[in-house]
Design an enzyme around this catalytic site. Sequence first.
Site, mmCIF file in Angstrom:
data_model
loop_
_atom_site.group_PDB
_atom_site.id
_atom_site.type_symbol
_atom_site.label_atom_id
_atom_site.label_comp_id
_atom_site.label_asym_id
_atom_site.label_seq_id
_atom_site.Cartn_x
_atom_site.Cartn_y
_atom_site.Cartn_z
ATOM 1 C CG ASP A 249 -1.949 0.999 1.362
ATOM 2 O OD1 ASP A 249 -2.410 1.570 0.476
ATOM 3 O OD2 ASP A 249 -1.563 1.816 2.436
ATOM 4 C CG ASP B 11 -2.069 7.437 -0.210
ATOM 5 O OD1 ASP B 11 -0.912 8.381 -0.553
ATOM 6 O OD2 ASP B 11 -2.744 7.327 -1.057
HETATM 7 P P1 B16 Z 1 -6.585 9.330 -5.288
HETATM 8 P P2 B16 Z 1 -3.752 3.599 -0.566
HETATM 9 C C1 B16 Z 1 -5.642 5.358 -0.808
HETATM 10 O O1 B16 Z 1 -4.268 5.029 -1.225
HETATM 11 C C2 B16 Z 1 -5.532 6.731 0.208
HETATM 12 O O2 B16 Z 1 -5.526 5.971 1.539
HETATM 13 C C3 B16 Z 1 -7.179 7.038 0.214
HETATM 14 O O3 B16 Z 1 -7.252 7.904 1.308
HETATM 15 C C4 B16 Z 1 -7.686 7.779 -1.125
HETATM 16 O O4 B16 Z 1 -8.729 8.158 -1.304
HETATM 17 C C5 B16 Z 1 -7.276 6.614 -2.246
HETATM 18 O O5 B16 Z 1 -5.765 6.104 -2.279
HETATM 19 C C6 B16 Z 1 -7.554 7.142 -3.494
HETATM 20 O O6 B16 Z 1 -6.615 8.142 -4.070
HETATM 21 O O7 B16 Z 1 -7.718 10.179 -4.772
HETATM 22 O O8 B16 Z 1 -5.347 9.633 -5.260
HETATM 23 O O9 B16 Z 1 -6.857 8.107 -6.311
HETATM 24 O O10 B16 Z 1 -3.756 3.738 1.078
HETATM 25 O O11 B16 Z 1 -4.457 2.653 -1.091
HETATM 26 O O12 B16 Z 1 -2.248 3.793 -1.137
HETATM 27 MG MG MG Z 2 -2.923 3.256 3.029
#
Ligand code: B16
Ligand code: MG
Length: 215
Positions: A8, A10
């Site tokens: 992962d 974020d």
């Molecule tokens: P985006 P991960 C996720 O990343 C985030 O934790 C989540 O908060 C976010 O809404 C999602 O990605 C989509 O991100 O808007 O940049 O496409 O934790 O799966 O790396």
């Molecule tokens: Mg995450």
Amino acid sequence: EIKGFAFDMDGVIADTARFHGQAWHQLADKVGTTWTPELADALKGVSRMDSLELILKAGGHENDYSQDEKVALATEKNDNYVKLVETLTPADILPGMKAFLDELKAAGYHLVLASASKNAPKVLKYLQLTDYFEGIVDPAKLSKGKPDPEIYVEAAKTMNLPVNEVAGVEDAQAGIQAINGAGELSIGIGSGLKDADVKFNETSEVSLDAIKAQL
Ligand code: B16
Ligand code: MG
């Protein structure tokens, strides 16, 4: 035997969970939903449009906007988020994660990124980590987001490994559910991840030895 790691991004590699939180908080204020730590947690790992729906629902606003207006709201959030992402440098890699990636690379493990974020390639670039990964699962090609296992099943395919030879590393409950559903070893970082096979409180604690000690 584990031969590959799906990461992962974020909250695991990048200190971007605070940026997502900041940008969603702004959006919640705009639509009139009260921002709470519980809501912030529920959004982690969840796709952009699903996150928007959760925020609207939390304030009872799910029927107040047309589909086009929802897309516009999500775009506004993303524009704010991207501005924050552009300030990232390698100093924003979470503590210990560069060392862990180096350790895995040196030991010959396969590495792929399994982030729900469509901004993942951009974030990796600013952190100067792009070259560590042999692939990035494209969330735009998935039919279901986390907690559905699809993204982690795809990660195993990208590495050409059976799921039981893959470990997934996550900071969110939705992500741990996705890893477990895929039949992979789940490594959880942070509090409240009770379903993770291996648990750490902080990114700085993660290493191959520390993982093996919990197996
Ligand atoms: P985006 P991960 C996720 O990343 C985030 O934790 C989540 O908060 C976010 O809404 C999602 O990605 C989509 O991100 O808007 O940049 O496409 O934790 O799966 O790396
Ligand atoms: Mg995450």
